[in-house]
Design a protein around this motif. Structure first.
Motif, short mmCIF file in Angstrom:
data_model
loop_
_atom_site.label_atom_id
_atom_site.label_comp_id
_atom_site.label_asym_id
_atom_site.label_seq_id
_atom_site.Cartn_x
_atom_site.Cartn_y
_atom_site.Cartn_z
N ALA A 30 0.83 -1.20 0.00
CA ALA A 30 0.00 0.00 0.00
C ALA A 30 0.86 1.24 0.00
O ALA A 30 0.50 2.27 -0.56
N ASP A 45 -8.08 -2.48 -1.47
CA ASP A 45 -7.70 -1.19 -0.90
C ASP A 45 -8.43 -0.89 0.40
O ASP A 45 -7.89 -0.20 1.26
N ASP A 46 -9.62 -1.45 0.57
CA ASP A 46 -10.31 -1.14 1.83
C ASP A 46 -9.72 -1.90 3.01
O ASP A 46 -9.98 -1.60 4.16
N ARG A 104 -7.02 0.45 4.53
CA ARG A 104 -7.42 1.79 4.96
C ARG A 104 -8.03 1.73 6.36
O ARG A 104 -8.96 0.97 6.62
N ARG A 117 -9.48 -6.61 9.59
CA ARG A 117 -8.45 -6.55 8.55
C ARG A 117 -7.40 -7.64 8.73
O ARG A 117 -6.30 -7.55 8.21
N PRO A 130 0.11 2.06 -4.16
CA PRO A 130 -1.29 2.05 -3.71
C PRO A 130 -2.27 1.72 -4.83
O PRO A 130 -3.31 1.13 -4.60
N GLN A 131 -1.89 2.12 -6.06
CA GLN A 131 -2.85 1.91 -7.15
C GLN A 131 -3.00 0.43 -7.48
O GLN A 131 -4.03 0.00 -8.00
N LEU A 167 -3.37 -1.96 -5.46
CA LEU A 167 -4.35 -2.61 -4.59
C LEU A 167 -5.77 -2.43 -5.11
O LEU A 167 -6.62 -3.28 -4.94
N LYS A 168 -5.96 -1.28 -5.74
CA LYS A 168 -7.32 -0.98 -6.21
C LYS A 168 -7.78 -2.03 -7.20
O LYS A 168 -8.93 -2.47 -7.17
#
Lengths: 573, 357
Positions: free
Chosen positions: A496, A509-510, A513, B281, A500-501, A503-504
């Motif tokens: 991440a 990605d959630d 976060r 998580r 980071p991109q 993971l999307k």
């Protein structure tokens, strides 16, 4: 056995009774005669018989049994051979249910069928198993399945129901000739078995069904061995039905074993669906309450259904069954106490003052949990969720005690990692006790919303965690190496930071976060919590149902696995 | 998209950087052509998987690098379909049956039946057996472990198992005794530093010595983490300074501060939501215990309280392994600390008051 002991002691030791005036049997007979006379006289009028002293009633009972046992041959009394025929009971229907409509799993029925076919071949060698053990909880359709299969295979059933009311202990004790068979029911059973298995009908296939073995057989392996050999050598195949197979460990070893499970909620719904005029909500409630017992479910339908005025609809409303849960939770969270002090059972012993408690208004808090009819594990989750809300005050010490006990109790839910253990019922008991003990001066919750009970957030979270795990598992080997814990704690957050991109595109990605930056979001979970009590209840109900359904399913599947091990004994690779 | 830790993973025994003596022994064992079932265990990021890859490479040559992703389907006793991913070459298969949850026994049965029972390898030159790599063996249910134990004996001639586990404590003794246990020691800090410097050199990224030491210390002898942190530094272009902490670490840190700020049941409710966030998580409970303990013990005023805290942490972590709801145990740990801490603070305040008068 317990029952037997009681009755025998009554007859042998009359001084045990409170009123030994009626000791004399002649006196009893006189009283009886007088009673009968008076009854005959006033029979026309609606007359209430004078209350008969308890002692007399007992004596009379004993006399009667004694006299009947004297006059008649005991085996004849207890043996009941019923040709398979429909009983006028609401449950058993006129014709046997076709196999494919059975509530139990088809697999079990097929298992029975295949065994039946192989076992009823005439003249088959000693290698084939002539005895089948069928076990399962009450009302899961063991006998029904057997009957259906037999009907389709054109096999006659002979049923033997073991009489449990063998109260003629006395006579039996002095029976020297039958030294081995002390228990008359076992003796009956033996003689029955020897008789029935000698002969075989030439024209029709036959099957012997034994419902529940005499209890004494469980204790006496020698007798049991004899019966086992007899049954094994018999011409007619035998099925033994019991719902306590563990009582007969040698049964499990000796014979083939088919284990029935609780009827699944879906199957039960299908069965109840035949009652066209029941609403789905009613069906659901009944299914929930019956807990895998078809017999009970049908009984409930018969007992509870009543016509809704003005329509041809029928309802089974039993009041709000889930209210029980809330009542139980309330009683435990707010453990009301009486003014009296708890009495110490030991005269010269008293607890130190800090540990002394006033008596509970509802003693035995764990009974509250049982009454609620909830899984112990989810019950304790409900308690855990509502604990800090319901027990206000700044007493950290007290809260520490609560949590310590909750944590201790949780060990029972999955004892030593073996899962699904018999100890799990203790989980709720321990937490309930803890709550009532460490809460000596309960405070009634005050203020808006504080009295409302909340659904456990743990359930939602667990579900989400499972989803996340599944997601990670699908990405492992492809994008990541290492265990799930590795990925979640190291690889993923590292990635991440780096890309980071990336993971999307993986929809992860959630997972990395956290609500760190937005401080207001801390309470997000609880923002919607302040609802009024009724709304909250509604949510709870639906949720609780869902949990239970899911849990049931999981457990069912687990059992299914277990069964396979039992059946095959060898891993059939 | 390949991270440093994947890119610089050694492929053969020659390329390994540490535990060389053990590597030599492994190499010799494999060279003989036959070996018993293996059980690799060791902490995260110690290089278990790397060593397994080396073994496979040594056994089968470059053929094992031609990996394909297989999708396996299984049907449970209750007719539920299960889908599992496996990584396979012509010679080996790598799978994690624990992903199937309570159905892992079926996966093991079917998988081994399919691989070991079915095809024989046509090429005479090749080895007589296939290798099945089972990852996360510690998460297998007892059922599955017992199933595995029988399988191991039955198909010894056609397949070898390599189990991967974090520790041996969660494996049944029967399984442990059937495998040759190989403990992969975590690299020493010096070795981690070496590896990290090598990687940095190839990547042409210069860090100060101090910076490298810092990363090595943060990584706690976990090579994967060290390399990840190194790469993070490169991406963020931090040449002198702490690499940014992971989000969950930061979050846990905040949670710890919350615990220290205020001790009351209502505060626990807040802490509880935070703990939930972490659990959701998939941050393992034992890591949360560890980190919280480290943070809280720093705030402990005296050695007596530190001992108490350590005792509580050990006790509740153990319970959370036995039980099924980690949140209970984490919360109990927090509650225990709060109670102790609060009573200490109260006494402290009382003392102060007395002093004043």
């Amino acid at each position: 056995m317990a029952h037997k002991l009681v009755s025998s002691s009554d007859s042998e030791d009359p001084f045990d009774d409170d009123d030994d005036i009626f000791n004399n049997s002649a006196e009893i007979a006189k009283l009886d005669a007088a009673l009968a006379k008076s009854k005959a006289e006033r029979d026309a009028q609606t007359f209430k018989a004078p209350p008969i002293p308890k002692g007399v009633l007992k004596k009379r009972e004993n006399q009667q049994t004694r006299s009947t046992s004297d006059s008649r041959d005991p085996p004849a009394k207890k043996r009941r051979i019923i040709k398979s025929r429909p009983k006028p009971h609401p449950i058993s229907e006129e014709a046997p249910i076709p196999v494919k409509e059975l509530a139990c799993t088809k697999k079990k029925a097929e298992e029975i069928r295949s065994w039946l076919i192989s076992a009823s071949v005439v003249g088959s060698g000693s290698s084939t198993q002539k005895v089948l053990l069928v076990s399962g909880p009450n009302g899961c359709g063991k006998l029904t399945a057997i009957k259906s299969v037999c009907h389709e295979e054109r096999i006659d059933i002979q049923e033997y129901v073991c009489a449990e009311d063998s109260s003629t202990e006395e006579e039996n004790l002095f029976d020297v000739s039958y030294a081995v068979f002390r228990d008359p029911s076992a003796r009956d059973f033996m003689s029955f078995v020897y008789q029935r298995t000698l002969f075989r009908s030439e024209t029709r296939k036959q099957l012997l069904v034994i419902k529940e073995l005499p209890y004494s057989l469980a204790e006496n392996p020698l007798e049991f061995e004899k019966i086992a050999i007899t049954l094994q050598k018999a011409h007619i195949p035998t099925i033994i039905i019991t719902n306590t197979p563990r009582l007969y460990p040698n049964l499990l070893v000796t014979f083939r074993h088919v284990q029935f499970l609780k009827v699944a909620a879906t199957a039960m719904k299908k069965v109840l669906g035949k009652f066209k005029n029941l609403s789905t909500k009613d069906i659901k409630e009944i299914v929930d309450a019956a807990d895998g017992d078809v017999r009970q479910a049908l009984n409930m339908v018969h007992f509870n259904s009543r016509r809704v005025a003005g329509t041809n609809k029928v309802t089974c409303e039993q009041g709000d069954s889930k209210l029980l849960l809330f009542r139980a939770l309330g009683r435990i969270l707010y453990s009301k106490r009486l003014d009296t002090r708890e009495q110490s059972k030991f005269r010269n012993f008293s607890l130190e003052p800090s540990l002394q408690r006033r008596e509970l208004q509802y003693p035995e808090p764990e009974a509250q949990c049982l009454n609620a009819g909830f899984m112990p594990s989810s019950f304790s989750e409900f308690l855990h969720e509502n604990l800090p809300r319901y027990i206000p005050g700044e007493n950290m010490e007290q809260y520490n005690h609560f949590m310590d006990d909750f944590s201790f109790a949780d060990q029972f839910s999955k004892f030593m990692g073996y899962g699904n253990d018999h100890l799990k019922n203790y989980e709720a008991a321990v937490s309930c006790r803890s709550l009532s003990f460490w809460n000596p001066n309960p405070v009634k919750p005050s203020g808006f919303g504080t009295g409302a009970l909340h659904k456990p957030a743990a359930i939602d979270h667990r579900k989400k965690a499972l989803e996340n795990r599944a997601k990670l598992c699908s990405h492992r080997l492809v994008n990541f190496d290492g265990s799930v814990a590795d990925i979640a704690a190291d690889s993923l957050p590292g990635l991440a930071k780096i890309k980071p991109q990336a993971l999307k595109t993986m929809f992860l990605d959630d997972m990395v976060r956290f609500p760190i930056r937005a401080g207001a979001n801390y309470n997000k979970l609880h923002e919607n919590d302040v609802v009024n009590a009724d709304d909250e209840m509604e949510v709870n109900v639906t949720h609780a149902e869902r949990i239970q359904a899911a849990k049931e399913k999981e457990e069912r599947e687990k059992y299914e696995c277990d069964v396979q091990i039992d059946d095959t004994d060898d891993w059939n690779f | 998209m390949s991270l440093w830790c994947d890119r610089y993973r050694p492929k053969t025994f020659k390329e390994l950087d540490y535990n060389l003596k053990q590597a030599k022994q492994l190499q010799r064992m494999v060279k003989e052509g036959d070996f018993p079932h293996l059980l690799f265990w060791g902490t995260n990021g110690a290089g278990k998987k790397t060593r397994i890859n080396c073994i496979l490479r040594e056994l089968y040559g470059s053929g094992v690098d031609k990996l394909r992703l297989e999708r396996h389907e299984y049907t449970t006793a209750s007719n539920k379909k299960l889908e599992l991913h496996a990584c396979a070459s012509n010679y080996h298969i790598e799978i994690c049956p624990a992903d199937a949850g309570i159905h892992d026994r079926i996966v093991i049965q079917e998988l081994v039946k399919g691989i070991a029972g079915g095809q024989s390898l046509n090429n005479d030159k090749q080895k007589q057996f296939k290798v099945i790599v089972i990852t996360e063996a510690n998460r297998l249910t007892k059922d599955a472990q017992h199933g595995l134990r029988r399988t191991m004996e039955k198909y010894m001639s056609t397949c070898r198992m390599i189990l991967l586990s974090e520790s041996t404590s969660k494996l049944i003794p029967a399984l442990r005794s059937r495998c040759l246990g190989i403990r992969v020691q975590a690299p020493s800090t010096e070795e981690v530093k070496q590896c990290l410097m090598q990687a940095c050199e190839i990547e042409r990224f210069e860090m100060t010595d101090e910076q490298i030491n810092r990363i090595v210390k943060l990584s706690d002898r976990n090579l994967r983490k060290a390399l990840l942190l190194g790469e993070v530094c490169k991406v963020k272009n931090i040449t002198n300074g702490d690499p940014p902490a992971y989000d969950w670490e930061e979050f846990l840190d905040k949670t710890g501060k919350m615990i220290l700020r205020n001790q009351s049941p209502s505060q626990i409710l807040q802490v509880r939501t935070n703990l939930y966030e972490l659990i959701v998580r998939l941050i393992p409970a034992n890591i949360i215990f560890q980190k919280l303990f480290l943070q809280l013990q720093a705030a402990c005023p005296d050695i007596h309280m530190k001992t108490k805290l350590a005792k509580a942490a050990a006790e509740f972590e153990h319970r959370s392994n036995l039980g099924s709801k980690p949140i209970y145990h984490l919360e109990a740990f927090v509650a225990r600390f709060m109670a102790d801490y609060k009573s200490f603070l109260d006494e402290f305040v009382d003392d102060m008051d007395e002093d004043e008068f």
